[in-house]
Write a protein that holds these residues in place. Structure first.
Motif, PDB file in Angstrom:
ATOM      1  N   ILE B  37     -69.904 -75.570 -30.947  1.00 15.07           N
ATOM      2  CA  ILE B  37     -70.250 -74.051 -30.359  1.00 15.07           C
ATOM      3  C   ILE B  37     -69.292 -74.044 -29.255  1.00 15.07           C
ATOM      4  O   ILE B  37     -68.595 -72.856 -29.029  1.00 15.07           O
ATOM      5  N   ILE B  38     -69.706 -74.883 -28.265  1.00 14.20           N
ATOM      6  CA  ILE B  38     -68.894 -74.907 -26.969  1.00 14.20           C
ATOM      7  C   ILE B  38     -67.300 -74.661 -27.053  1.00 14.20           C
ATOM      8  O   ILE B  38     -66.786 -73.516 -26.362  1.00 14.20           O
ATOM      9  N   ALA B  39     -66.784 -75.482 -27.757  1.00 14.80           N
ATOM     10  CA  ALA B  39     -65.553 -75.523 -28.143  1.00 14.80           C
ATOM     11  C   ALA B  39     -64.821 -74.125 -28.662  1.00 14.80           C
ATOM     12  O   ALA B  39     -63.796 -73.563 -28.327  1.00 14.80           O
ATOM     13  N   ASP B  40     -65.660 -73.732 -29.658  1.00 16.35           N
ATOM     14  CA  ASP B  40     -65.351 -72.446 -30.312  1.00 16.35           C
ATOM     15  C   ASP B  40     -65.469 -71.183 -29.195  1.00 16.35           C
ATOM     16  O   ASP B  40     -64.469 -70.388 -29.201  1.00 16.35           O
ATOM     17  N   VAL B  41     -66.247 -71.281 -28.369  1.00 18.62           N
ATOM     18  CA  VAL B  41     -66.758 -70.048 -27.492  1.00 18.62           C
ATOM     19  C   VAL B  41     -65.392 -70.299 -26.399  1.00 18.62           C
ATOM     20  O   VAL B  41     -64.766 -69.096 -26.012  1.00 18.62           O
ATOM     21  N   ARG B  42     -65.181 -71.408 -26.059  1.00 16.15           N
ATOM     22  CA  ARG B  42     -63.859 -71.354 -25.143  1.00 16.15           C
ATOM     23  C   ARG B  42     -62.670 -70.987 -25.540  1.00 16.15           C
ATOM     24  O   ARG B  42     -61.711 -70.724 -24.929  1.00 16.15           O
ATOM     25  N   ALA B  43     -62.559 -71.432 -26.912  1.00 18.11           N
ATOM     26  CA  ALA B  43     -61.306 -70.851 -27.552  1.00 18.11           C
ATOM     27  C   ALA B  43     -61.028 -69.412 -28.093  1.00 18.11           C
ATOM     28  O   ALA B  43     -59.947 -68.971 -27.800  1.00 18.11           O
ATOM     29  N   ARG B  44     -62.223 -69.006 -28.480  1.00 20.31           N
ATOM     30  CA  ARG B  44     -62.013 -67.540 -29.216  1.00 20.31           C
ATOM     31  C   ARG B  44     -63.023 -66.444 -28.264  1.00 20.31           C
ATOM     32  O   ARG B  44     -63.113 -65.380 -28.840  1.00 20.31           O
ATOM     33  N   GLY B  45     -63.724 -67.106 -27.323  1.00 18.25           N
ATOM     34  CA  GLY B  45     -64.315 -66.033 -26.419  1.00 18.25           C
ATOM     35  C   GLY B  45     -65.434 -65.003 -26.975  1.00 18.25           C
ATOM     36  O   GLY B  45     -66.138 -65.564 -27.879  1.00 18.25           O
ATOM     37  N   ASP B  46     -65.106 -63.730 -26.867  1.00 19.80           N
ATOM     38  CA  ASP B  46     -66.093 -62.774 -27.481  1.00 19.80           C
ATOM     39  C   ASP B  46     -66.357 -63.042 -28.806  1.00 19.80           C
ATOM     40  O   ASP B  46     -67.514 -62.861 -29.454  1.00 19.80           O
ATOM     41  N   GLN B  47     -65.311 -63.006 -29.567  1.00 18.69           N
ATOM     42  CA  GLN B  47     -65.238 -63.226 -30.827  1.00 18.69           C
ATOM     43  C   GLN B  47     -66.200 -64.381 -31.612  1.00 18.69           C
ATOM     44  O   GLN B  47     -66.983 -64.004 -32.513  1.00 18.69           O
ATOM     45  N   ALA B  48     -66.095 -65.367 -30.910  1.00 21.50           N
ATOM     46  CA  ALA B  48     -66.955 -66.660 -31.393  1.00 21.50           C
ATOM     47  C   ALA B  48     -68.492 -66.332 -31.155  1.00 21.50           C
ATOM     48  O   ALA B  48     -69.326 -66.558 -31.827  1.00 21.50           O
ATOM     49  N   VAL B  49     -68.777 -65.552 -30.042  1.00 23.80           N
ATOM     50  CA  VAL B  49     -70.007 -65.256 -29.411  1.00 23.80           C
ATOM     51  C   VAL B  49     -70.748 -64.341 -30.697  1.00 23.80           C
ATOM     52  O   VAL B  49     -71.763 -64.389 -30.984  1.00 23.80           O
ATOM     53  N   ILE B  50     -69.768 -63.401 -31.068  1.00 26.94           N
ATOM     54  CA  ILE B  50     -70.266 -62.318 -31.804  1.00 26.94           C
ATOM     55  C   ILE B  50     -70.448 -62.683 -33.077  1.00 26.94           C
ATOM     56  O   ILE B  50     -71.359 -62.633 -33.815  1.00 26.94           O
ATOM     57  N   GLU B  51     -69.698 -63.731 -33.685  1.00 27.93           N
ATOM     58  CA  GLU B  51     -69.853 -64.404 -34.976  1.00 27.93           C
ATOM     59  C   GLU B  51     -71.004 -65.237 -34.836  1.00 27.93           C
ATOM     60  O   GLU B  51     -71.960 -65.182 -36.031  1.00 27.93           O
ATOM     61  N   LEU B  52     -71.233 -66.072 -33.941  1.00 33.14           N
ATOM     62  CA  LEU B  52     -72.386 -66.925 -33.844  1.00 33.14           C
ATOM     63  C   LEU B  52     -73.834 -66.301 -33.652  1.00 33.14           C
ATOM     64  O   LEU B  52     -74.684 -66.569 -34.188  1.00 33.14           O
ATOM     65  N   THR B  53     -73.703 -65.197 -33.116  1.00 31.44           N
ATOM     66  CA  THR B  53     -74.832 -64.278 -32.993  1.00 31.44           C
ATOM     67  C   THR B  53     -75.097 -63.602 -34.262  1.00 31.44           C
ATOM     68  O   THR B  53     -76.408 -63.557 -34.628  1.00 31.44           O
ATOM     69  N   ARG B  55     -74.605 -65.022 -37.228  1.00 25.16           N
ATOM     70  CA  ARG B  55     -75.043 -65.960 -37.985  1.00 25.16           C
ATOM     71  C   ARG B  55     -76.533 -66.514 -37.408  1.00 25.16           C
ATOM     72  O   ARG B  55     -77.543 -66.744 -38.483  1.00 25.16           O
ATOM     73  N   PHE B  56     -76.843 -66.848 -36.224  1.00 23.60           N
ATOM     74  CA  PHE B  56     -78.081 -67.368 -35.698  1.00 23.60           C
ATOM     75  C   PHE B  56     -79.126 -66.245 -35.583  1.00 23.60           C
ATOM     76  O   PHE B  56     -80.231 -66.479 -35.716  1.00 23.60           O
ATOM     77  N   ASP B  57     -78.754 -65.026 -34.991  1.00 24.46           N
ATOM     78  CA  ASP B  57     -79.794 -64.026 -34.821  1.00 24.46           C
ATOM     79  C   ASP B  57     -79.883 -62.799 -35.978  1.00 24.46           C
ATOM     80  O   ASP B  57     -80.456 -61.915 -35.632  1.00 24.46           O
ATOM     81  N   VAL B 184     -77.886 -57.726 -18.745  1.00 23.44           N
ATOM     82  CA  VAL B 184     -78.686 -58.329 -19.645  1.00 23.44           C
ATOM     83  C   VAL B 184     -77.845 -58.604 -21.019  1.00 23.44           C
ATOM     84  O   VAL B 184     -77.592 -57.641 -21.510  1.00 23.44           O
ATOM     85  N   TYR B 185     -77.535 -60.041 -21.458  1.00 23.79           N
ATOM     86  CA  TYR B 185     -76.697 -59.920 -22.606  1.00 23.79           C
ATOM     87  C   TYR B 185     -77.607 -60.428 -23.624  1.00 23.79           C
ATOM     88  O   TYR B 185     -78.413 -61.201 -23.300  1.00 23.79           O
ATOM     89  N   ARG B 186     -77.536 -59.872 -24.950  1.00 24.02           N
ATOM     90  CA  ARG B 186     -78.290 -60.011 -25.858  1.00 24.02           C
ATOM     91  C   ARG B 186     -77.915 -61.277 -26.869  1.00 24.02           C
ATOM     92  O   ARG B 186     -77.484 -61.100 -27.793  1.00 24.02           O
ATOM     93  N   ILE B 187     -77.672 -62.248 -26.210  1.00 22.04           N
ATOM     94  CA  ILE B 187     -77.029 -63.501 -26.703  1.00 22.04           C
ATOM     95  C   ILE B 187     -77.839 -64.724 -26.424  1.00 22.04           C
ATOM     96  O   ILE B 187     -78.510 -64.832 -25.182  1.00 22.04           O
ATOM     97  N   GLY B 188     -77.989 -65.845 -27.208  1.00 24.23           N
ATOM     98  CA  GLY B 188     -78.694 -66.985 -27.176  1.00 24.23           C
ATOM     99  C   GLY B 188     -77.929 -68.214 -27.442  1.00 24.23           C
ATOM    100  O   GLY B 188     -76.650 -68.286 -27.861  1.00 24.23           O
ATOM    101  N   GLY B 189     -78.608 -69.086 -27.392  1.00 27.48           N
ATOM    102  CA  GLY B 189     -78.254 -70.424 -27.929  1.00 27.48           C
ATOM    103  C   GLY B 189     -76.943 -71.101 -27.149  1.00 27.48           C
ATOM    104  O   GLY B 189     -76.791 -70.666 -26.023  1.00 27.48           O
ATOM    105  N   ALA B 190     -76.481 -71.974 -27.777  1.00 24.51           N
ATOM    106  CA  ALA B 190     -75.294 -72.863 -26.976  1.00 24.51           C
ATOM    107  C   ALA B 190     -74.278 -71.886 -26.774  1.00 24.51           C
ATOM    108  O   ALA B 190     -73.485 -71.905 -25.543  1.00 24.51           O
ATOM    109  N   GLN B 191     -74.136 -70.768 -27.610  1.00 28.48           N
ATOM    110  CA  GLN B 191     -73.120 -69.917 -27.361  1.00 28.48           C
ATOM    111  C   GLN B 191     -73.266 -69.147 -26.066  1.00 28.48           C
ATOM    112  O   GLN B 191     -72.467 -68.784 -25.595  1.00 28.48           O
TER     113      GLN B 191
END
Lengths: 433, 433
Positions: B37-53, B55-57, B184-191
């Motif tokens: 997850i960390i590697a994905d966020v480093r590589a793809r930034g916002d887009q990774a965070v949005i997709e993970l959110t 999926r998980f939330d 306040v960002y509405r994001i959580g988890g490792a992302q």
């Protein structure tokens, strides 16, 4: 050749970003190996440590010889030259005096609600210091780690220092004795960190582990963090010098080389408001490199990671330095105190041209264990505080509880923590009824 | 039923060791997933965070909606009842007053060699607070994390708080506003941790991350440690109460249940000098459990991890407590201040019978983010100091350099660091010549 940058150039920002983002150290992926070593030491204790020491350090130990005996230490210390002993003792005295001032005060007070509040500081009971073997076995680091612990009041202080092929640095043992270290174990690597964190039949566990080490030691410290406290994960050393043209280029060159000679990954950066002075320093570095014992290391560091940056003025230099957040910062300028007030992130500041960074490595008094790799943005050098912890205190009177208890009950209810609210309510009902 | 121990029994030491070694939380092995997850966020930034959110939330965000807008926050805050707002504001004021006293002093002095020495404290520039979503989304924790940062002078303060299925706790947003949080960002988890540590297109990186979280958050914090500062890796909550027979068993029972209701892994321990009182408290716990909203959780915690220990006297009780190094310690005894002096390891001490631990969770003033899992042996609760760092200062005069420089040169030579020695020698030669 190091990189030359000028803040007036169009490409400066991109080039500076590259410098900031430069990864100077490839993290070896040793984590799985380290996990196995830690599990082995937890399972088999002394025996695992002994076997691993045989394998990695080619040294046959028994449970009885894991630690140096006092007689062995005496024999090693006897080899130290008197002038080295005197220098170590002077350093120890100055480090002790500086760190003694860091001891924080306990506080307590009564607030307007009648509540007694405060905190108390108490020392960590037992600490373990890791001291690398071989080239990087620095007696000065023993003093810098052990003395803050003693100043804090740590009761039991031990060292783990590998002795590959049985080779020992007598100065390390002398520094340990001067600093008041109780026991020195001749073990190293992840197995030493595991033994300190979890204990073995012979080695009692400690509560906090500090000190530098290789990739195995760093990975092991990261893994045992939580079980014990750790200091930081140290990276390669770095210096940033802000110097105007009114300096001897040779002095500044030597200061830059003092970092460069540590390690090829070390970084030395000069920021100056004079392009001519920058050129002069670069020439002086090249000249000094020719005769330097560690010219291979220092030359590689300077060529790969070194930088000379020409800034418009000293304030711009300070702003650039804040973005680097250097471990060591020299301010070789006419008003170093004034410029220091513009510095927001740095591990240690050396003020004026008579304060080469090397003074801070040994005898200045402040600690030389400092935040590397831009971590001065959020962390501090080692101090007595690292071996102390704070316990908060609170005492409510019946009146104080009546004043603030209802708000606690209200918030507990809002968080659906009923027992929290009831623990306050039961007391309030008695007091009110 | 919780375990009952008596220090007078032959098997006590073994049973107490078992209690100390009890592993209350199975670490989920999520490290590989977190690394990806960390590697994905480093590589793809916002887009990774949005997709993970997504999926998980189960929440569809865009770069524009990663953060709550001020209008959204206004709308949520409008739902809060006035009495809840008043309670939060009282808590905030008291927490602010307590933490303001923690701000350390800068120091500087000139020593006998003529060297100016000292240090300066500066705030971390940007901090990110993690606030869990769902059940454990506590507004009180927002205050406890954000206020020390503001007191320290942190310029930019952001929160990451997941909102699974879009569900928001208005009190969390109100607490953020009261504490002065910027975004306040509405994001959580490792992302969320990765985004805070490395930054994305929308989210600027921070320098320090604090706050509790699940196994994914904990693993991510451990991984980004070094890139940014982190607080501690929090474990399940725990309380130890030392109480003599002169207490209401019901009050003590509620205090024990206040921890037990947090989490099945929480631990509540009573140490008393009266077996009869111990029995009475156990009965009161059983009675209170019947009506408790969270009786399933609290009951499981008490049955699995609870303990009643009968000690010979209160000093023995203090010694046992020191071996536990509890996060929360209540001293419900006639002379709590006296007994507190025998305590060497505890996160927070609550003195006397009118100071239930719940006061400290909300409105006492001291922080409720405290060291768990015996880590009070080496660490402290969250404080303003966690958002400050210390830069050491040293300035040599020519006279000071002449006095201590030769010792630095000597030690540099002994460590084979020639450039270090030369940087001192070049200056000494000029001064002496």
């Amino acid at each position: 050749m190091p990189v030359f940058l000028n803040t007036a150039d169009a490409g400066f920002e991109a080039a500076f970003q590259t410098l900031l983002g430069q990864k100077r150290e490839e993290a070896e992926d040793v984590d799985q190996a380290v996990a196995a070593i830690i599990a082995d030491v937890r399972a088999r204790g002394d025996q695992a440590v002994i076997e691993l020491t045989q394998r990695f350090d080619r040294l046959a130990l028994t449970s009885e010889t894991l630690a140096f005996s006092p007689a062995e230490i005496d024999a090693e210390i006897a080899k130290v030259r008197p002038e080295d002993r005197d220098a170590l003792e002077l350093a120890a005295e100055r480090i002790r005096a500086y760190h003694a001032r860091q001891k924080p005060q306990d506080e307590s007070w009564t607030d307007s609600a009648g509540a007694m509040l405060g905190w108390r500081w108490t020392p960590v009971s037992a600490a373990g210091l890791y001291v690398p073997g071989g080239l990087a076995s620095y007696p000065s680091s023993v003093l810098m780690n052990a003395i803050p612990a003693k100043v804090a009041g740590v009761e039991r202080l031990v060292i783990a220092c590998p002795t590959p092929d049985g080779k020992v640095n007598p100065l390390v043992l002398l520094a340990a004795r001067i600093a008041g270290v109780d026991t020195v174990y001749r073990i190293g690597g992840a197995q030493a960190i595991a033994a300190l964190a979890y204990g073995t039949g012979t080695i009692a566990p400690v509560d906090k582990i500090t000190g530098p080490g290789n990739a195995f030691v760093a990975a092991a410290k990261r893994r045992v963090f939580g079980r014990v406290g750790i200091d930081m994960i140290a990276g390669p050393s770095e210096i940033l010098v802000i110097a105007d043209a009114d300096n001897d280029p040779d002095w500044i060159a030597l200061d830059l080389l003092s970092q460069a000679e540590h390690d090829e990954s070390a970084q030395s950066i000069l920021v100056t408001d004079s392009a001519a002075f920058g050129e002069a320093v670069a020439k002086a570095v090249a000249r000094r490199l020719e005769a330097l014992e560690r010219r291979a290391i220092a030359g590689a560091s300077w060529a790969t990671n070194g930088a000379v940056i020409v800034a418009r003025d000293l304030s711009e230099a300070a702003r650039l330095s804040n973005r680097v957040a250097p471990e060591h910062l020299e301010l070789c300028v006419p008003d170093p105190e004034g410029l220091a007030r513009e510095i927001t992130h740095a591990g240690a500041i050396f003020l004026g041209q008579y304060t080469p960074e090397a003074i801070g490595d040994y005898v200045g008094g402040p600690n030389h264990v400092l935040p590397t790799a831009r971590s001065a943005r959020f962390s501090s050098g080692l101090s007595a505080l690292d071996f102390l912890k704070r316990t908060t205190l609170a005492k409510m009177t019946p009146e104080a509880l009546k004043a603030i208890g209802p708000a606690a009950e209200r918030l507990a209810t809002s968080e659906s923590l009923q027992a929290h609210g009831l623990s306050v309510r039961a007391r309030l009902d008695r007091l009110n009824g």
